[in-house]
Each structure stands twice: as structure tokens, then as C-alpha cells.
Design a protein around this motif. Structure first.
Motif, short mmCIF file in Angstrom:
data_model
loop_
_atom_site.label_atom_id
_atom_site.label_comp_id
_atom_site.label_asym_id
_atom_site.label_seq_id
_atom_site.Cartn_x
_atom_site.Cartn_y
_atom_site.Cartn_z
N SER A 191 -3.77 0.48 -6.52
CA SER A 191 -2.37 0.84 -6.68
C SER A 191 -1.77 1.09 -5.30
CB SER A 191 -2.21 2.06 -7.59
OG SER A 191 -2.47 3.22 -6.88
N LEU A 192 -0.70 0.35 -4.99
CA LEU A 192 -0.08 0.43 -3.66
C LEU A 192 1.22 1.21 -3.75
CD1 LEU A 192 -0.71 -3.28 -2.63
CD2 LEU A 192 -2.09 -1.27 -2.06
N ASP A 193 1.47 2.00 -2.75
CA ASP A 193 2.69 2.80 -2.70
C ASP A 193 3.63 2.19 -1.65
OD1 ASP A 193 4.67 4.63 -2.40
OD2 ASP A 193 3.35 6.35 -1.98
N ARG A 194 4.61 1.46 -2.15
CA ARG A 194 5.50 0.72 -1.25
C ARG A 194 6.44 1.63 -0.44
NH1 ARG A 194 4.77 -4.76 -2.98
NH2 ARG A 194 3.20 -4.48 -4.57
N ALA A 195 6.54 2.91 -0.88
CA ALA A 195 7.44 3.84 -0.18
C ALA A 195 6.69 4.60 0.93
CB ALA A 195 8.02 4.83 -1.18
N ALA A 196 5.35 4.49 0.92
CA ALA A 196 4.56 5.26 1.89
C ALA A 196 4.69 4.70 3.30
CB ALA A 196 3.09 5.25 1.45
N PRO A 197 4.49 5.57 4.30
CA PRO A 197 4.59 5.08 5.69
C PRO A 197 3.40 4.18 6.09
CG PRO A 197 3.98 7.42 5.65
CD PRO A 197 4.24 7.02 4.24
N THR A 198 2.25 4.34 5.40
CA THR A 198 1.07 3.52 5.72
C THR A 198 1.32 2.06 5.34
OG1 THR A 198 -0.13 5.44 4.89
CG2 THR A 198 -1.45 3.51 5.45
N PRO A 199 1.02 1.12 6.23
CA PRO A 199 1.22 -0.29 5.89
C PRO A 199 0.41 -0.68 4.64
CG PRO A 199 0.50 -0.05 8.18
CD PRO A 199 0.48 1.31 7.56
N LEU A 200 0.95 -1.65 3.88
CA LEU A 200 0.29 -2.07 2.64
C LEU A 200 -1.14 -2.56 2.89
CD1 LEU A 200 3.16 -3.91 0.70
CD2 LEU A 200 2.14 -1.66 0.22
N TYR A 201 -1.35 -3.31 3.99
CA TYR A 201 -2.71 -3.84 4.22
C TYR A 201 -3.70 -2.71 4.50
CZ TYR A 201 -1.64 -3.50 9.25
OH TYR A 201 -1.30 -3.04 10.50
N ASP A 202 -3.23 -1.62 5.10
CA ASP A 202 -4.11 -0.47 5.34
C ASP A 202 -4.44 0.24 4.03
OD1 ASP A 202 -4.84 -0.49 7.97
OD2 ASP A 202 -3.22 0.84 8.66
N GLN A 203 -3.42 0.38 3.18
CA GLN A 203 -3.65 0.99 1.86
C GLN A 203 -4.65 0.16 1.05
OE1 GLN A 203 -0.23 2.10 -0.51
NE2 GLN A 203 1.11 2.20 1.30
N LEU A 204 -4.44 -1.16 1.11
CA LEU A 204 -5.32 -2.06 0.35
C LEU A 204 -6.75 -1.98 0.89
CD1 LEU A 204 -5.81 -4.25 -1.73
CD2 LEU A 204 -4.88 -5.94 -0.14
N ALA A 205 -6.89 -2.05 2.23
CA ALA A 205 -8.22 -1.98 2.84
C ALA A 205 -8.93 -0.69 2.44
CB ALA A 205 -8.11 -2.09 4.36
N ALA A 206 -8.19 0.44 2.46
CA ALA A 206 -8.79 1.73 2.14
C ALA A 206 -9.31 1.76 0.70
CB ALA A 206 -7.77 2.85 2.36
N GLN A 207 -8.54 1.14 -0.23
CA GLN A 207 -8.98 1.17 -1.62
C GLN A 207 -10.16 0.22 -1.88
OE1 GLN A 207 -5.88 1.44 -4.63
NE2 GLN A 207 -4.42 2.14 -3.07
N LEU A 208 -10.18 -0.90 -1.17
CA LEU A 208 -11.32 -1.82 -1.31
C LEU A 208 -12.59 -1.18 -0.73
CD1 LEU A 208 -9.59 -5.18 -0.27
CD2 LEU A 208 -10.02 -4.30 -2.59
#
Lengths: 246, 246
Positions: B8-25
């Protein structure tokens, strides 16, 4: 009662009787007729049975002791030595295995912390990562030499363990007295260089390896007991196991 | 077909989407939701499913590849890497285990001697110590890196094995084609520093340890197959096993 070994001496041969006797005792050990930990027939009985003098028997036994094949223990008598400690394919605690093979286990309690947090250990024990655990660090000695560094994390209810009782008994014996019996353990075995601390604790040099054991034990109903990170001297410990077709 | 991971990605967060994705993977791999050897959902499918651009997915995957958590294989796709090779508690041959986990096993046949005497090996194989044995020495590579030196002694009937077929297949597959199937193996595990020859064969330094395996395998009727003296890189191989109450 030790098994009387079949020995046949040739009194006409040029080889001295004590050399003949030593060679046959050595063969019995090599062939596995005598197993590590077995009691060894005493000097007096061997001399009487073979009709040789006690000095002859004493000389033969001294050869095997010098070669490290036999070990003399005060009060216990002479036993067949084992070059290394074996972990067999079952859950016999190390303390009991050393005791059984006549190796005089001793425990040095390095650290006993009743409440310390460790995320990895808590998770392995099925607990919340923030739960404080009992942390126990011991060096187990065998026949006067350090064999292994045992770093153990235990659930909080074992905070009543004392350094005094841990210095005298094996951990699983003490847990057993508290009604907790290990039924199964999973271990992950590896090899690496000894760390600086382990070199000091195990009297190793920079050129020595340790056999590492990541250890998780459980009761019969699946309750985790210990999460361990243990390092055995590579020159003194081997693990035997059996693999079967899946 | 790879399992679609819950992300689940948070598009409003300051963290870039690829970083969020990498962290969850990364979390899915750390938590064991994704196991070593598991195929990994491809870039296209992941981008479409999460409504993100392909460069975003590519950047996240590149992070995990750089960290060694994912491995790309031409023709096979991306898979979850394992930091080390595991021997599980069964008789799966090493070649098949590497293959199953997408690690491209390769075999370098160092020596194949059809008739060589070895007293210890012959005795272990239940043969007269004077019977000449087949001696086979291989280095097994995993993903382009040397993993283990396998020194094997086999009974004389396997003198028909060729270096060419041993270079292409696992030993137990070749024995299987000759009607010989391993049913049980006994192994003795230890740790020591690598020898000079092993350091060269396994690309190790003076400061590296090997996990040693003395190996004896048998058919279902108890006929010995292989006596092996194997040395695994300590940094790339672990053995898992389970101990039960005697």
C-alpha cells in the motif's frame, strides 16, 4: 563392568609384550570395539587375566594415555577418550553428553542479565520484541579445556535462575526442575573464524575456526524455551546427523 | 506464478514512491512472506497492479538487487536471493537444491581417477581396503561463485562415469540413471580453516573457514554408495536440522 578384551600375546616374538598389548588395545579402540567413554579394564585385572606383570600392563596403558586414546580420571578410573565431542542425532544436553563420556563438564557463567531486550531473540521466542528477556552467557569447559561459548536468551519467567546454580548444573537440568522439558530443537550449523572475544574465551588463535549453532528449543506443546547463539571450538566438536529421502 | 504482494503506497507522503515500495518488498522478504528461490512478480505486472510508473518499480527492484535480496536470472526472471545455501533436513542433492532456488549450479571436475586405493574410504564403503575405488574431485559453483570442494570415493562399478557427464549433471542424478538411488546419508559436520588447496579452489583467504562434511550415503537396502570428504565455504552454506528427545 568393562568388557574383557580378547588379547593374544606371543611370548616367543621379538616384539616386547607391552608393545604387543598396546597395539591390540589400540586396534580395539580404532575398530570401535571400545567406544569413547567406555570404562577400561583396570591394570590389576588385565595383568591377572593375561598372565603378565603389572609393569607390562602399565607400560602399555601409558602409551595409549600418551597418545590421547585413553584418559585417566581420579575416582572414575581409565576411560576411552574421544578426540572430539560428538553431538548425536538427538536432544541429549551437552552437559549430560560430557558427563556420560567422563569428560568433567565445568561451566563458567560470564554474564547473567535478568532483563535485556533483543528483537531477534524475542521474535524467535514468539514474544513481543519489546519484552525483556533473560540473557545468559556461559563458557562450557570439558576436561579442563574451554569447548564452547553458549549465549542464550530465555523467556522472562526464567529470571529466577541464579549464577550459582548455573555454575553447578546444565541449563536443561535446571529448567527440568522448573517443570520445563525440551522436546525438540531446531539448529542451524555454520562455520566461521572465531571473533576476538571468542578467541579469548575459548583460548583460540587468529587461525582457528568455530562451529556455530543457532539454536531454538521447544517444549512438547510447541512453547519456545531457548534462543541460542553458540560457538564451539572447531577442533573439539563435531555434529553427527542422518538425512533421509524426502 | 508469483504471489501478488500486498503493497500500500501513500501518495501524499514525503517519501518517494520507489522508496516506499522498496521498503515494503524488503519487509516481505525479511518476514519470510517471500522465501529464497521464490519467483518475484515482474516489473510490468507490479506497475500495472499498483498504478505506478515502470521506472518507479524499476528503481525499487534495483535497490533490492543492489542489496543482494533479489537476483536477476536471464531467462528465469527475478527471484528472491538467499544469503547462503541451506541444507535442509532431507537428502535433496546439492545440485537440485541450487537449481530449485534458481542459483545456476555449475560443476568443475578437478580430478576423476577410475582406480585409486584408499583404506579409510574402502572400509567406509564396506569393501576390502585393497579394492581400487573411483576417486572424484569436483568444485561446485553457485551463481558464478565457488561454493564447495566435493571429494568423493565410489565403489569400482562407477568407473564408467565420465568427466563430461559429471560436468553437466549432479552425481546423484547420474547414479539414479544407473539405477542407484540414495535413501539415507550419515554426515559428520565440523569447522576448520581452509587448506591451501581449498583456498585456491574456493577463492578464500587465509582468514576464511570451511564447514566440513564427512559423508556416507546408502541405498534403501544398505549398500554404500559414496564416501565423501566435502568442504563448503563457511560464508555461503549452512545446515539446518532438527533434534528430538531420545
Amino acid at each position: 563392568m568393562p568388557t574383557p578384551l580378547p588379547v593374544s600375546l606371543d611370548r616367543a616374538a621379538p616384539t616386547p609384550l607391552y608393545d604387543q598389548l598396546a597395539a591390540q588395545l589400540r586396534a580395539a579402540i580404532d575398530d570401535g570395539v571400545l567406544q569413547p567413554g567406555d570404562p577400561f579394564e583396570n591394570e590389576l585385572s588385565l595383568a591377572a587375566r593375561l598372565h603378565v606383570s603389572r609393569p607390562t600392563v602399565r607400560k602399555a596403558i601409558a602409551q595409549l594415555v600418551a597418545d590421547g586414546l585413553l584418559v585417566r580420571h581420579r575416582g572414575i578410573g581409565t576411560r576411552v577418550a574421544s578426540p572430539v565431542v560428538h553431538q548425536r542425532d538427538d536432544l541429549t544436553p551437552l552437559y549430560d553428553e560430557l558427563d556420560r563420556t567422563g569428560r568433567r563438564p565445568q561451566t563458567q557463567v560470564v554474564r547473567l542479565v535478568p532483563a535485556r531486550r533483543n528483537k531477534v531473540a524475542a521474535t524467535a521466542l514468539g514474544l513481543d520484541p519489546r519484552v525483556p528477556l533473560v540473557y545468559l552467557e556461559r563458557v562450557r569447559w570439558s576436561d579442563g579445556r574451554p569447548l564452547v561459548v553458549l549465549r542464550s536468551w530465555l523467556p522472562p519467567q526464567f529470571a529466577t535462575l541464579t549464577a550459582a546454580e548455573l555454575g553447578e548444573h546444565g541449563l536443561y537440568e535446571l529448567l527440568g526442575r522448573r517443570g520445563v522439558v525440551a522436546d525438540v530443537a531446531r539448529q542451524r550449523l555454520g562455520a566461521r573464524m572465531a571473533t576476538l572475544t571468542e578467541r579469548r574465551q575459548l583460548q583460540l588463535t587468529r587461525a582457528d575456526a568455530v562451529l556455530t549453532v543457532l539454536w531454538q528449543s521447544y517444549t512438547a506443546d510447541g512453547t519456545p524455551i531457548e534462543y541460542g547463539d553458540h560457538a564451539y571450538r572447531g577442533d573439539q566438536y563435531v555434529v553427527d546427523n542422518t538425512l533421509r529421502n524426502p
